[in-house]
Every structure is written in structure tokens, then in C-alpha cells.
Scaffold this motif. Sequence first.
Motif, PDB file in Angstrom:
ATOM      1  N   ARG A 181     -56.373  13.372  32.415  1.00 43.30           N
ATOM      2  CA  ARG A 181     -55.667  13.860  31.009  1.00 43.30           C
ATOM      3  C   ARG A 181     -55.689  12.632  30.162  1.00 43.30           C
ATOM      4  N   ASN A 231     -51.092  28.396  38.052  1.00 39.72           N
ATOM      5  CA  ASN A 231     -51.465  29.106  36.768  1.00 39.72           C
ATOM      6  C   ASN A 231     -50.274  29.217  35.958  1.00 39.72           C
ATOM      7  N   VAL A 244     -55.627  20.791  35.819  1.00 35.75           N
ATOM      8  CA  VAL A 244     -57.071  21.098  36.417  1.00 35.75           C
ATOM      9  C   VAL A 244     -57.048  22.030  37.460  1.00 35.75           C
ATOM     10  N   ASP A 245     -57.968  22.856  37.318  1.00 36.02           N
ATOM     11  CA  ASP A 245     -58.453  23.848  38.601  1.00 36.02           C
ATOM     12  C   ASP A 245     -58.496  22.863  39.881  1.00 36.02           C
ATOM     13  N   THR A 248     -62.101  22.131  41.087  1.00 35.54           N
ATOM     14  CA  THR A 248     -62.590  21.365  40.042  1.00 35.54           C
ATOM     15  C   THR A 248     -62.008  19.855  40.290  1.00 35.54           C
ATOM     16  N   ILE A 321     -63.711  17.571  33.827  1.00 38.39           N
ATOM     17  CA  ILE A 321     -62.425  17.734  33.302  1.00 38.39           C
ATOM     18  C   ILE A 321     -62.163  18.216  31.902  1.00 38.39           C
ATOM     19  N   ARG A 322     -62.687  17.724  31.077  1.00 43.11           N
ATOM     20  CA  ARG A 322     -62.282  17.539  29.559  1.00 43.11           C
ATOM     21  C   ARG A 322     -62.447  19.206  29.138  1.00 43.11           C
ATOM     22  N   PRO A 323     -63.391  20.160  29.503  1.00 38.00           N
ATOM     23  CA  PRO A 323     -63.505  21.560  29.011  1.00 38.00           C
ATOM     24  C   PRO A 323     -62.238  22.322  29.398  1.00 38.00           C
ATOM     25  N   GLN A 324     -61.526  21.885  30.859  1.00 37.77           N
ATOM     26  CA  GLN A 324     -60.591  22.463  31.079  1.00 37.77           C
ATOM     27  C   GLN A 324     -59.149  22.264  30.236  1.00 37.77           C
ATOM     28  N   VAL A 325     -59.207  20.876  30.198  1.00 38.95           N
ATOM     29  CA  VAL A 325     -57.707  20.377  29.597  1.00 38.95           C
ATOM     30  C   VAL A 325     -57.499  19.734  28.190  1.00 38.95           C
ATOM     31  N   HIS A 326     -58.595  19.407  27.770  1.00 33.41           N
ATOM     32  CA  HIS A 326     -58.257  18.459  26.626  1.00 33.41           C
ATOM     33  C   HIS A 326     -57.838  19.085  25.412  1.00 33.41           C
TER      34      HIS A 326
END
Length: 329
Positions: A181, A231, A244-245, A248, A321-326
Motif C-alpha cells: 500500500r 471482501n 490485496v487479493d 495475488t 499490486i498497484r492495479p488492485q489497490v492504488h
Amino acid sequence: MHHRTLGKTGFSISEISLGTWQVGGKWGESFSHQNADHILNAAVDAGINFIDTADVYGDGESEKAVGRLVRSRSGERIYVATKCGRRLQPHTAEAYQPAALRGFVEDSLRNMGLDTLDLVQLHCPPTEVYYRPEIFEVFDRLKEEGKIQHLGVSVEKVEEGLKAIEYPNVTTLQVIFNMFRQRPAELLFKEAQRRDVGIIVRVPLASGLLTGKFSAQTTFEKDDHRNFNRNGEAFDKGETFAGVDYNTGLAAVEELKKVFPGQPSLAPVALRWILMFPEVSCIIPGASKPEQLLSNLKTEEVPALTTEQLAAVREVYDRLIRPQVHQIW
């Protein structure tokens, strides 16, 4: 133990401190005062002088344990931070009212058996609350009455942090920040530093993912948020595995192990990565047993990360990671 200044509070606090969400036992188990006393005293013995708790941890039992620690070690300066607001049912912006927050602060004082609280933090309120000055003003009254020393906020989103630190009486900002994160370092940290607001980092190990000890076969107890909140079923999903998943996250951890080979645990390296940011005042990893506490403290022995290592961590983040949380938080 190295110390850093907690923003405009002026407190000199241990850069590795203690969060007490799970200090009474592993997440999912009932609160154990014996275990809490063991961990809290071990923390202070090791040089930790800043303890973060909340009125909802163990339904007030965590605050009671922290208060007992402070009273039993009256010759040592132990800074106590608690939080308020999450006891509101339902937890909505409309439920946030000055009288309710005053009541929560007074309840925390009774729980801990203390005359004043070093730091009280709003506990991740809905975004709308940050746009209501009367909520922040009540803490000025509480300070005038000697019930609190300082106000801070614990936030979910960068947007909330940026708004919160516009209030002059906000002295600290608690935020999720770790290898998974990284967004707070882009703007939030700089603005906090400009306003002399201390940064308290929570979920530094992404709910244990960044220890490198979990696998696809790891199971979590029924009442453990790592089982039931992946979730966001109970609260913001960013609090569980940093949003994060899980699979992943496991893949990213394997990549990080290649960056830091030969480490029995990634935890000290992951914590050292956070401390590479000078805006950070302290990290508050939790511990459900003394062995976890001692592992976290090994961070003080880890040398500064190299430019190459920092770049490699960023590459793993950007790729996996970036695509999921950023942009979510």
C-alpha cells in the motif's frame, strides 16, 4: 531502540511501537488479560514507549489492559493512544455527534483508569465526517478540560487524510502503509510533514502476509477477519491483507523473497522499508504472542535498504499490486 518525534505533539516515541488490536490473543480468540499483560510488559521492557489501542478492541478489554500497564509502570513514560467512534451503531456519518464522542472519551478514561489521554484518534469515520468542523471542535473542549492532550485521526483513504490535516488541532494521522500500500507516500506524507503532523503506520505487514509465512494452505479461524472480511463483509476490506487479493499477495511475497533472499521472515525487512520514509513517526505492528513482538523488534538490526532493493520492491508493487489497490485508498 530509535526514537522519532510524533509531529507537533512533541512526543519522542519508539519508531517501532505496538498496536493492540490482537494483543489479548490471536484474532478470533477471546481476550486474554494474562497474555495481554505479558505482551505489553515485554514491549516496554524492549524499549517501546507508545501503545495504540481502541475502545472497540476486545470491547474495551484492550484499553483496560493498557491502562493497567501504565499504572503499574508509573515511573516510566508510556504514551497511550486510543480511538473512538466505531462503537456507533449504525456506524454512519449522521451518528457522529459531539456528545457521543465526548461520551466515548470519558468511557476510555474510565476503562484505563487514567486522568488524561495522550492521544485520542477518530477511528476511521465515514468520509463525510471530515467535512464537519463541529466534530473536530469538540476535542478542543476536551483538551481544555484536561481529558485529552492531543487529537489525531485514523483514516482509510488518502483523501480523508488530506482533509483531516487541514484542521489545526489534528496532530497525528494513522494510515495503512506497507510494501503493498504505497500511495500515501506520493502526496499525503509530504502534506503531513509540511503541517508537522505525525504519521502512525498501521497494518505494516498486510495482516501477516508480509511475514512470508503464509501459503495457499494457511487457514484462519472462523472469527478471524482474515477469514470473514476479505471482501469487506464486516468493515473496509483494506484493513484485511491491505485490500490485496490473498493469492495475488502470496505471489508478490514470493517475488519479494527473491529480492531479500535468506531471510527467515520478511517481517523485519518489510518494517525497515517503512522506516526508510522519514515522514513516518512510528510503526504499530500487532502481536498476539511475545515471539511476534521480538521478531518485529529485529527490524532495528536490519540495515538501510539499498537503492536497488527499493526499486525492486517498487517494481513488484507496480506489476502485481498497484492495479488492485492504488486508486481505491
